[in-house]
Motif scaffolding. Structure first.
Motif, PDB file in Angstrom:
ATOM      1  N   GLY A 496      -1.932  -0.379   4.571  1.00  0.00           N
ATOM      2  CA  GLY A 496       0.000  -0.442   4.786  1.00  0.00           C
ATOM      3  C   GLY A 496       0.424   0.325   5.119  1.00  0.00           C
ATOM      4  N   SER A 497       1.622   0.698   5.124  1.00  0.00           N
ATOM      5  CA  SER A 497       2.556   1.280   5.472  1.00  0.00           C
ATOM      6  C   SER A 497       2.882   2.025   4.205  1.00  0.00           C
ATOM      7  N   GLY A 498       2.919   1.565   3.348  1.00  0.00           N
ATOM      8  CA  GLY A 498       3.000   2.705   1.939  1.00  0.00           C
ATOM      9  C   GLY A 498       1.772   3.294   1.923  1.00  0.00           C
ATOM     10  N   SER A 499       0.429   3.899   2.917  1.00  0.00           N
ATOM     11  CA  SER A 499      -0.146   4.696   2.438  1.00  0.00           C
ATOM     12  C   SER A 499       0.192   5.918   3.190  1.00  0.00           C
ATOM     13  N   HIS A 500      -0.469   6.735   3.259  1.00  0.00           N
ATOM     14  CA  HIS A 500      -0.658   7.871   4.541  1.00  0.00           C
ATOM     15  C   HIS A 500      -0.947   7.498   5.807  1.00  0.00           C
ATOM     16  N   PRO A 501       0.109   7.691   7.034  1.00  0.00           N
ATOM     17  CA  PRO A 501       0.744   8.846   6.775  1.00  0.00           C
ATOM     18  C   PRO A 501       2.477   7.566   6.946  1.00  0.00           C
TER      19      PRO A 501
END
Length: 524
Positions: A496-501
């Motif tokens: 999800g968005s809690g990971s890069h980028p």
């Protein structure tokens, strides 16, 4: 318990679906689960105000996804996915009726900036051309797992101007815009885009994000998904089904079940357990995975404590509007034709005051408001001769400790949200859009608390699964131990968005996670 699925993806937002599509394309039997009544997460479109008025609940602009290879790789156009490129990507309007517009044409943008500073117009031409030169490199950075901190430092040290680039990556918006632009209006025009990621004028990293965001929109467009942003996840869902993947909505996960330190099932909130033979990947915010789905018993107290101090950023406040016709902007028709409108006074000091109020727990007197002209760009989203739009206050507190407006009592969002919406609509009507108040047929207000109730991953009323900060970026996002889409449990991953980028519509975390997962499976 019979193993039915090779992979289970938790969360059918656009990143979860993207990851699931690539896993299914590789031959895995995939199940995707989501607690909401439809797929898409924060990329859904609903008739939230009145029948026939289609509002994008959160994401409206298709920006960083312009750098994604996913639509071509998965042939999403065959599943109803189509884009509109507005003639005017966004405009910044000022209380005196002034305006600067980011046109589809770079030359027209240069001329628009030139009304305030011809030098700034030429500076913007140079900065946009710089993005063109770096576009392939930026796309590769975004659409690949992040380099380790050590590798990134080595690469930077070998660049001809590596230390200048490092400085720019950490530079604040105020520092950079004061360096490169002479007109305060230009500084707001470019710099306000950083507010979309809750970055204030004095926060580290604001300069680089503002340049990247503005340049990308200039060159590739602030595009809009025809018919609503929901048509992106719907197209991904149809591709997934074409590869044998399954999707269940209304199915909320509350635990990943482990055996011998490996995930063997997921447990739903109603107690049902669904077996998995190879892996689990989560598109939820990272706190849910670490704290709720796995927990201290599996991961230890140290990781739990560091996840608990993860920073989420400033909260959002949204007003969805069904309108009895188009709006008339004091700044003129170009504003009405823009996908986004930013209405602010022409000073960075104004932005500083907003962030000071917000982060002190105050209801900001005049927050940075993003006006999304949904039906002005895509007329089919509203009935004939009507309009639909939303107003997003980008900087409000999750926990209210005071009121900078001086007229709204109460310290809970349920108590103050309608009065605060009245205040914001009055502010915009009196200063920027004279007929806004009289055009409203119906409005629906979502406070930060409402957002979190609808989508649990909108933690504390935020939408990016974590603040954009230098120490929460790249391989450090969300935490160093989780920075390559992997968790300490060997077959549990993040996508999800809690990971890069990071946050926004890009499909990159989902695609990148799938690359890592398939590489791990191949090497097993």
């Amino acid at each position: 318990m019979k193993n039915t699925f090779d992979a289970i993806v938790i969360g059918a937002g656009h990143n979860g679906l993207t990851c699931a599509c690539f896993l299914a394309r590789a031959g895995l039997k995939v199940l995707t689960l989501d607690q909401y009544h439809t797929v898409g997460g924060m990329a859904t479109t609903e008739e939230i105000t009145l029948p026939g008025f289609k509002s994008d609940l959160h994401a409206f602009g298709y920006q960083f996804a312009n750098l994604s290879p996913v639509p071509q790789e998965l042939n999403l156009s065959a599943y109803g996915f189509d884009l509109i490129w507005p003639d005017i990507n966004y405009s910044h309007v000022f209380p005196d009726g002034g305006i600067i517009s980011m046109h589809r044409s770079l030359e027209d943008t240069v001329q628009s900036i030139g009304h305030y500073s011809k030098r700034d117009g030429e500076t913007w031409r140079r900065l946009a051309e710089q993005f063109v030169q770096q576009k392939d490199q930026i796309a590769a950075w975004m659409n690949s797992p992040p380099a380790t901190l050590a590798a990134a430092n080595v690469q930077r040290s070998q660049m001809p101007h590596g230390m200048d680039e490092y400085r720019f990556e950490l530079q604040s918006l105020r520092s950079w815009t004061n360096e490169v632009f002479e007109a305060e209006e230009t500084r707001l025009f470019i710099g306000a885009l950083a507010c979309h990621a809750s970055i204030g004028p004095d926060d580290a990293g604001g300069a680089h994000l503002a340049w990247l965001f503005a340049s990308l929109v200039q060159i590739l467009g602030n595009r809009v998904v025809r018919g609503g942003m929901h048509n992106l996840p719907l197209a991904l869902a149809e591709y997934l089904r074409s590869k044998g993947g399954q999707i269940r909505t209304g199915a909320r996960v509350n635990k990943i079940v482990l055996k011998d330190d490996h995930a063997v099932a997921v447990r739903l909130s109603d107690g049902e357990e669904i077996a998995v033979s190879q892996l689990v990947v989560s598109n939820t915010d990272p706190r849910q995975v670490v704290v709720d789905f796995l927990g201290e018993e599996q991961l230890g107290s140290d990781l739990i404590q560091r996840m608990q101090r993860y920073e989420w950023g400033d909260a959002y406040f949204v007003i969805y509007l069904a309108l009895d016709g188009p709006l008339t902007y004091r700044a003129g028709n170009d504003a009405a034709r823009s996908a986004y409108v930013h209405p602010t006074p022409p000073t960075l000091g104004y932005l500083s005051r907003i962030y000071t109020e917000c982060r002190a727990g105050m209801l900001p007197a005049a927050p940075m408001i993003l006006m999304c002209n949904d039906s002005a760009i895509d007329p089919d989203r509203a009935p004939a001769n009507k309009a639909v739009m939303k107003l997003i206050a980008l900087n409000v507190p999750y926990e209210i400790r005071g009121d900078a407006t001086g007229k709204i009592p109460g310290v809970t969002w349920d108590a103050v949200k309608e009065a605060y919406a009245d205040h914001l609509i009055e502010l915009i009507t009196n200063t920027y859009v004279p007929n806004l108040r009289d055009r409203i047929l119906k409005r629906v207000v979502h406070s930060p608390v409402d957002m979190e109730r609808v989508f649990p991953s909108a933690v504390r009323g935020t939408i990016t699964h974590g603040a954009f900060l230098p120490y929460q970026s790249g391989s450090l996002r969300p935490l160093p131990e989780l920075g390559q889409y992997r968790t300490p449990v060997p077959n549990v991953y993040l996508c999800g968005s809690g990971s890069h980028p990071g946050g926004g519509i890009s499909m990159a975390p989902g695609r990148n996670a799938a690359q890592v997962i398939l590489g791990d499976l191949k090497g097993a």
